[in-house]
Structure formats: C-alpha cells, structure tokens
Design a protein around this motif. Structure first.
Motif, PDB file in Angstrom:
ATOM      1  N   GLN A   5       0.857  -1.188   0.000  1.00 36.24           N
ATOM      2  CA  GLN A   5       0.000   0.000   0.000  1.00 36.24           C
ATOM      3  C   GLN A   5       0.893   1.238   0.000  1.00 36.24           C
ATOM      4  O   GLN A   5       1.626   1.470   0.949  1.00 36.24           O
ATOM      5  N   CYS A   6       0.812   2.025  -1.066  1.00 35.06           N
ATOM      6  CA  CYS A   6       1.597   3.249  -1.187  1.00 35.06           C
ATOM      7  C   CYS A   6       0.686   4.453  -1.037  1.00 35.06           C
ATOM      8  O   CYS A   6      -0.507   4.386  -1.353  1.00 35.06           O
ATOM      9  N   TYR A   7       1.259   5.575  -0.581  1.00 31.19           N
ATOM     10  CA  TYR A   7       0.483   6.780  -0.309  1.00 31.19           C
ATOM     11  C   TYR A   7       1.148   7.998  -0.936  1.00 31.19           C
ATOM     12  O   TYR A   7       2.373   8.111  -0.940  1.00 31.19           O
ATOM     13  N   ALA A   8       0.337   8.892  -1.436  1.00 28.94           N
ATOM     14  CA  ALA A   8       0.788  10.175  -1.965  1.00 28.94           C
ATOM     15  C   ALA A   8      -0.203  11.224  -1.481  1.00 28.94           C
ATOM     16  O   ALA A   8      -1.330  11.285  -1.967  1.00 28.94           O
ATOM     17  N   TYR A   9       0.204  12.006  -0.490  1.00 24.20           N
ATOM     18  CA  TYR A   9      -0.724  12.991   0.065  1.00 24.20           C
ATOM     19  C   TYR A   9      -1.066  14.070  -0.962  1.00 24.20           C
ATOM     20  O   TYR A   9      -0.326  14.294  -1.915  1.00 24.20           O
ATOM     21  N   PRO A  10      -2.237  14.728  -0.793  1.00 26.14           N
ATOM     22  CA  PRO A  10      -2.650  15.773  -1.730  1.00 26.14           C
ATOM     23  C   PRO A  10      -1.599  16.881  -1.815  1.00 26.14           C
ATOM     24  O   PRO A  10      -0.922  17.187  -0.838  1.00 26.14           O
ATOM     25  N   GLY A  11      -1.475  17.477  -2.964  1.00 26.59           N
ATOM     26  CA  GLY A  11      -0.502  18.546  -3.152  1.00 26.59           C
ATOM     27  C   GLY A  11       0.818  17.986  -3.650  1.00 26.59           C
ATOM     28  O   GLY A  11       0.862  17.279  -4.667  1.00 26.59           O
ATOM     29  N   TRP A  12       1.890  18.260  -2.931  1.00 30.49           N
ATOM     30  CA  TRP A  12       3.230  17.825  -3.332  1.00 30.49           C
ATOM     31  C   TRP A  12       3.290  16.316  -3.550  1.00 30.49           C
ATOM     32  O   TRP A  12       3.896  15.840  -4.511  1.00 30.49           O
ATOM     33  N   GLY A  13       2.666  15.536  -2.682  1.00 26.41           N
ATOM     34  CA  GLY A  13       2.726  14.075  -2.795  1.00 26.41           C
ATOM     35  C   GLY A  13       2.170  13.572  -4.116  1.00 26.41           C
ATOM     36  O   GLY A  13       2.785  12.728  -4.774  1.00 26.41           O
ATOM     37  N   GLU A  14       1.008  14.088  -4.507  1.00 25.38           N
ATOM     38  CA  GLU A  14       0.421  13.672  -5.782  1.00 25.38           C
ATOM     39  C   GLU A  14       1.263  14.159  -6.955  1.00 25.38           C
ATOM     40  O   GLU A  14       1.432  13.450  -7.938  1.00 25.38           O
ATOM     41  N   TRP A  15       1.803  15.389  -6.844  1.00 20.69           N
ATOM     42  CA  TRP A  15       2.652  15.926  -7.902  1.00 20.69           C
ATOM     43  C   TRP A  15       3.911  15.069  -8.062  1.00 20.69           C
ATOM     44  O   TRP A  15       4.295  14.711  -9.172  1.00 20.69           O
ATOM     45  N   ALA A  16       4.541  14.705  -6.943  1.00 19.21           N
ATOM     46  CA  ALA A  16       5.768  13.897  -6.993  1.00 19.21           C
ATOM     47  C   ALA A  16       5.489  12.506  -7.558  1.00 19.21           C
ATOM     48  O   ALA A  16       6.294  11.967  -8.323  1.00 19.21           O
ATOM     49  N   LYS A  17       4.346  11.934  -7.217  1.00 24.32           N
ATOM     50  CA  LYS A  17       3.988  10.621  -7.759  1.00 24.32           C
ATOM     51  C   LYS A  17       3.851  10.696  -9.277  1.00 24.32           C
ATOM     52  O   LYS A  17       4.398   9.849 -10.003  1.00 24.32           O
ATOM     53  N   LYS A  18       3.160  11.710  -9.763  1.00 23.99           N
ATOM     54  CA  LYS A  18       2.934  11.855 -11.200  1.00 23.99           C
ATOM     55  C   LYS A  18       4.205  12.240 -11.958  1.00 23.99           C
ATOM     56  O   LYS A  18       4.505  11.675 -13.011  1.00 23.99           O
ATOM     57  N   ASN A  19       4.956  13.198 -11.445  1.00 24.61           N
ATOM     58  CA  ASN A  19       6.075  13.772 -12.185  1.00 24.61           C
ATOM     59  C   ASN A  19       7.441  13.178 -11.859  1.00 24.61           C
ATOM     60  O   ASN A  19       8.348  13.240 -12.689  1.00 24.61           O
ATOM     61  N   LEU A  20       7.592  12.638 -10.652  1.00 21.00           N
ATOM     62  CA  LEU A  20       8.893  12.102 -10.240  1.00 21.00           C
ATOM     63  C   LEU A  20       8.850  10.597  -9.968  1.00 21.00           C
ATOM     64  O   LEU A  20       9.867  10.008  -9.631  1.00 21.00           O
ATOM     65  N   SER A  21       7.663  10.002 -10.062  1.00 15.01           N
ATOM     66  CA  SER A  21       7.469   8.550  -9.955  1.00 15.01           C
ATOM     67  C   SER A  21       7.874   7.949  -8.613  1.00 15.01           C
ATOM     68  O   SER A  21       8.486   6.899  -8.558  1.00 15.01           O
ATOM     69  N   TYR A  22       7.503   8.628  -7.530  1.00 15.20           N
ATOM     70  CA  TYR A  22       7.741   8.015  -6.219  1.00 15.20           C
ATOM     71  C   TYR A  22       6.588   8.324  -5.270  1.00 15.20           C
ATOM     72  O   TYR A  22       5.868   9.293  -5.440  1.00 15.20           O
TER      73      TYR A  22
END
Length: 152
Positions: A5-22
């Motif tokens: 289970q991976c998590y990407a919090y709203p804001g920076w987290g979602e941006w980093a998941k989409k653009n930096l793949s982590y």
C-alpha cells in the motif's frame, strides 16, 4: 511492488507521484516507511523549484518535520508518536543540529527514536538544506489497512 500500500498525500505528494514517480509513504507489515520530506508546502498545488522551500533555515527544518507528521497521518498512522527511526540529511550540520534536536523534542516529547544524522553536499533541489525520513510502527493502522484490503 504492487502488493504494498503506497500513499501520496494531496498537493506535493500527488505531484511527486505523477512527475517524479515516487510515493511519499509505503506500508510494509506494521511499519510506515516515509520518503524524505523537505521544507516545502506539502499542500501546495503549484511548484517552483526555485522557491520550493522556506528561505529561513529554521522554518525549512520545522516545515520538514511538519510534513513528516502530515505524511504519516495521511498513510493512516498517528504521526510522530509512532516514529522509532529518523534519518536527517543536512548540508551544514553545525547550523542545523540544535534545531533538529528542538524538533525531535517537540514532536516526540515522550520517547526517543533512533537517529542517524548525515551531512550531505546536495539534496533534491539546490534550494534545499535539510531533509528528513522516518519509519513508524503502526500495528493498529496495519490491521485496519489489511481489513480494508480484504473487504475490497
């Protein structure tokens, strides 16, 4: 690993998941393992690497600790009360050391985690001077996550 289970919090987290793949955090059994958190506005929706972090060093460090707490809670944990391991990365340990200790005491007044303090020459942005990653033990949250996964 798709079974974690991976998590990407709203804001920076979602941006980093989409653009930096982590991801910002991942659950492994009863643990929450967080990626490094810097002194950025975690809830921002637009990002400029030239103004990513606070210009004031102490504000940057304080914000990084706040981002860790936010990250842990977004992943279903209770925040710093569950942290057992901290790693800090500093571009200048002498100017940052006491402020890090201040934050450890502020965020974890009732326990002392293990801590590794590293000096580095650079971080993910040339504007960053500090980064922190943590691991937390979250037995209750892990049980709830397993139950939610089983019901899907």
């Amino acid at each position: 690993m798709s079974n974690l289970q991976c998590y990407a919090y709203p804001g920076w987290g979602e941006w980093a998941k989409k653009n930096l793949s982590y991801a910002q955090a991942v659950r492994v059994g009863d643990r929450i393992i967080c990626s490094g958190q810097g002194g950025w506005d975690a809830k921002a929706t637009e990002f400029n690497f030239d103004s990513l972090v606070h210009e004031n060093l102490f504000d940057e460090i304080d914000q990084a600790f706040e981002n860790c707490d936010y990250n842990l809670k977004h992943a279903g944990g209770k925040g710093f009360s569950q942290v057992y391991r901290i790693v800090t990365y500093s571009t200048d340990i002498p100017s940052q050391h006491d402020r890090i200790i201040y934050n450890i005491r502020k965020w974890m007044p009732n326990h002392q985690p293990v801590w590794t303090e590293l000096g580095v020459t650079a971080l993910g942005s040339n504007k960053m001077h500090f980064e922190i990653d943590v691991e937390a033990y979250d037995e209750e949250g892990a049980a709830a996550a397993r139950q939610a996964k089983a019901s899907n």
